[in-house]
Write a protein that holds these residues in place. Structure first.
Motif, PDB file in Angstrom:
ATOM      1  N   ASN A  35       0.880  -1.168   0.000  1.00 56.46           N
ATOM      2  CA  ASN A  35       0.000   0.000   0.000  1.00 56.46           C
ATOM      3  C   ASN A  35       0.919   1.220   0.000  1.00 56.46           C
ATOM      4  O   ASN A  35       1.509   1.553   1.014  1.00 56.46           O
ATOM      5  N   ARG A  36       1.045   1.861  -1.153  1.00 59.69           N
ATOM      6  CA  ARG A  36       1.954   3.000  -1.287  1.00 59.69           C
ATOM      7  C   ARG A  36       1.362   4.289  -0.722  1.00 59.69           C
ATOM      8  O   ARG A  36       2.036   5.285  -0.630  1.00 59.69           O
ATOM      9  N   GLU A  37       0.104   4.270  -0.361  1.00 59.72           N
ATOM     10  CA  GLU A  37      -0.552   5.480   0.109  1.00 59.72           C
ATOM     11  C   GLU A  37      -0.764   5.494   1.613  1.00 59.72           C
ATOM     12  O   GLU A  37      -1.455   6.343   2.137  1.00 59.72           O
ATOM     13  N   TYR A  38      -0.155   4.566   2.303  1.00 63.31           N
ATOM     14  CA  TYR A  38      -0.233   4.525   3.750  1.00 63.31           C
ATOM     15  C   TYR A  38       0.454   5.770   4.301  1.00 63.31           C
ATOM     16  O   TYR A  38       1.514   6.178   3.819  1.00 63.31           O
ATOM     17  N   HIS A  39      -0.123   6.397   5.305  1.00 65.75           N
ATOM     18  CA  HIS A  39       0.365   7.692   5.785  1.00 65.75           C
ATOM     19  C   HIS A  39       1.799   7.650   6.319  1.00 65.75           C
ATOM     20  O   HIS A  39       2.504   8.643   6.285  1.00 65.75           O
ATOM     21  N   ALA A  40       2.255   6.506   6.792  1.00 61.13           N
ATOM     22  CA  ALA A  40       3.610   6.407   7.345  1.00 61.13           C
ATOM     23  C   ALA A  40       4.614   5.864   6.330  1.00 61.13           C
ATOM     24  O   ALA A  40       5.718   5.512   6.677  1.00 61.13           O
ATOM     25  N   VAL A  50      -6.844 -13.548  -4.738  1.00 59.98           N
ATOM     26  CA  VAL A  50      -7.180 -13.205  -6.126  1.00 59.98           C
ATOM     27  C   VAL A  50      -6.528 -14.207  -7.066  1.00 59.98           C
ATOM     28  O   VAL A  50      -5.659 -14.961  -6.676  1.00 59.98           O
ATOM     29  N   SER A  51      -6.936 -14.156  -8.316  1.00 55.80           N
ATOM     30  CA  SER A  51      -6.301 -14.978  -9.340  1.00 55.80           C
ATOM     31  C   SER A  51      -4.965 -14.345  -9.734  1.00 55.80           C
ATOM     32  O   SER A  51      -4.693 -13.173  -9.434  1.00 55.80           O
ATOM     33  N   PHE A  52      -4.129 -15.107 -10.431  1.00 54.94           N
ATOM     34  CA  PHE A  52      -2.855 -14.580 -10.916  1.00 54.94           C
ATOM     35  C   PHE A  52      -3.093 -13.373 -11.816  1.00 54.94           C
ATOM     36  O   PHE A  52      -2.381 -12.384 -11.744  1.00 54.94           O
ATOM     37  N   LYS A  53      -4.128 -13.440 -12.658  1.00 54.16           N
ATOM     38  CA  LYS A  53      -4.428 -12.325 -13.560  1.00 54.16           C
ATOM     39  C   LYS A  53      -4.706 -11.047 -12.773  1.00 54.16           C
ATOM     40  O   LYS A  53      -4.186  -9.989 -13.093  1.00 54.16           O
ATOM     41  N   GLU A  54      -5.516 -11.145 -11.729  1.00 55.51           N
ATOM     42  CA  GLU A  54      -5.805  -9.964 -10.916  1.00 55.51           C
ATOM     43  C   GLU A  54      -4.566  -9.491 -10.167  1.00 55.51           C
ATOM     44  O   GLU A  54      -4.333  -8.291 -10.044  1.00 55.51           O
ATOM     45  N   ALA A  55      -3.777 -10.420  -9.673  1.00 56.95           N
ATOM     46  CA  ALA A  55      -2.537 -10.045  -8.980  1.00 56.95           C
ATOM     47  C   ALA A  55      -1.618  -9.300  -9.942  1.00 56.95           C
ATOM     48  O   ALA A  55      -1.016  -8.287  -9.590  1.00 56.95           O
ATOM     49  N   ARG A  56      -1.514  -9.792 -11.151  1.00 52.81           N
ATOM     50  CA  ARG A  56      -0.666  -9.154 -12.172  1.00 52.81           C
ATOM     51  C   ARG A  56      -1.143  -7.732 -12.452  1.00 52.81           C
ATOM     52  O   ARG A  56      -0.337  -6.814 -12.578  1.00 52.81           O
ATOM     53  N   GLU A  57      -2.437  -7.529 -12.506  1.00 54.78           N
ATOM     54  CA  GLU A  57      -2.994  -6.215 -12.834  1.00 54.78           C
ATOM     55  C   GLU A  57      -2.927  -5.232 -11.677  1.00 54.78           C
ATOM     56  O   GLU A  57      -2.737  -4.044 -11.877  1.00 54.78           O
ATOM     57  N   HIS A  58      -3.078  -5.727 -10.435  1.00 56.33           N
ATOM     58  CA  HIS A  58      -3.225  -4.813  -9.304  1.00 56.33           C
ATOM     59  C   HIS A  58      -2.103  -4.867  -8.273  1.00 56.33           C
ATOM     60  O   HIS A  58      -1.970  -3.937  -7.487  1.00 56.33           O
ATOM     61  N   TYR A  59      -1.342  -5.956  -8.229  1.00 56.27           N
ATOM     62  CA  TYR A  59      -0.350  -6.129  -7.178  1.00 56.27           C
ATOM     63  C   TYR A  59       1.084  -6.194  -7.691  1.00 56.27           C
ATOM     64  O   TYR A  59       1.984  -6.531  -6.929  1.00 56.27           O
ATOM     65  N   SER A  60       1.317  -5.922  -8.950  1.00 57.69           N
ATOM     66  CA  SER A  60       2.682  -6.055  -9.454  1.00 57.69           C
ATOM     67  C   SER A  60       3.580  -4.948  -8.904  1.00 57.69           C
ATOM     68  O   SER A  60       3.132  -3.839  -8.621  1.00 57.69           O
ATOM     69  N   VAL A  61       4.849  -5.301  -8.727  1.00 63.11           N
ATOM     70  CA  VAL A  61       5.847  -4.397  -8.171  1.00 63.11           C
ATOM     71  C   VAL A  61       7.117  -4.490  -9.007  1.00 63.11           C
ATOM     72  O   VAL A  61       7.296  -5.420  -9.792  1.00 63.11           O
ATOM     73  N   THR A  62       8.003  -3.533  -8.815  1.00 65.79           N
ATOM     74  CA  THR A  62       9.295  -3.548  -9.500  1.00 65.79           C
ATOM     75  C   THR A  62      10.360  -4.122  -8.581  1.00 65.79           C
ATOM     76  O   THR A  62      10.140  -4.284  -7.375  1.00 65.79           O
ATOM     77  N   SER A  64      12.947  -2.566  -7.611  1.00 63.75           N
ATOM     78  CA  SER A  64      13.298  -1.548  -6.614  1.00 63.75           C
ATOM     79  C   SER A  64      12.293  -1.542  -5.465  1.00 63.75           C
ATOM     80  O   SER A  64      12.667  -1.281  -4.318  1.00 63.75           O
ATOM     81  N   ASP A  65      11.012  -1.852  -5.735  1.00 58.84           N
ATOM     82  CA  ASP A  65      10.034  -2.006  -4.650  1.00 58.84           C
ATOM     83  C   ASP A  65      10.453  -3.153  -3.728  1.00 58.84           C
ATOM     84  O   ASP A  65      10.416  -3.024  -2.508  1.00 58.84           O
ATOM     85  N   ILE A  66      10.839  -4.262  -4.334  1.00 53.76           N
ATOM     86  CA  ILE A  66      11.252  -5.433  -3.561  1.00 53.76           C
ATOM     87  C   ILE A  66      12.506  -5.115  -2.748  1.00 53.76           C
ATOM     88  O   ILE A  66      12.595  -5.465  -1.572  1.00 53.76           O
ATOM     89  N   ASP A  67      13.464  -4.444  -3.367  1.00 53.93           N
ATOM     90  CA  ASP A  67      14.714  -4.103  -2.672  1.00 53.93           C
ATOM     91  C   ASP A  67      14.469  -3.234  -1.448  1.00 53.93           C
ATOM     92  O   ASP A  67      15.196  -3.331  -0.458  1.00 53.93           O
TER      93      ASP A  67
END
Length: 86
Positions: A35-40, A50-62, A64-67
């Motif tokens: 959640n990138r919009e969390y206040h802290a 969710v299905s893999f398709k939904e995860a791909r559309e809504h939960y994908s990260v780069t 650098s996000d993982i790092d």
């Protein structure tokens, strides 16, 4: 000569939780999400089932996000997603 205007998009990944990401049963598939919009600042958690398709559309990260993620996220094996999987 003009600079090339085409810029490669960073690779994107979904992070299936080790105990469940089963596309045959989306109600039992769990992914790590941020959640990138969390206040802290960015807050990582287990996302809704969710299905893999939904995860791909809504939960994908780069990468650098993982790092920048907490250690528990870094232990998850990322699955690369591409636009041709639609």
């Amino acid at each position: 000569m003009k600079a090339d205007l085409y810029v490669d998009k960073p690779k994107r990944y979904v992070l299936p939780m080790p105990y469940g990401a089963d596309d045959d049963d989306p109600d039992d598939s769990h992914y790590a999400v941020v959640n990138r919009e969390y206040h802290a600042g960015p807050a990582w958690h287990q996302g809704p089932c969710v299905s893999f398709k939904e995860a791909r559309e809504h939960y994908s990260v780069t990468q650098s996000d993982i790092d920048a993620a907490p250690d528990w996220v870094k232990t998850i094996i990322p699955v690369e997603v591409t636009d041709d999987e639609q």
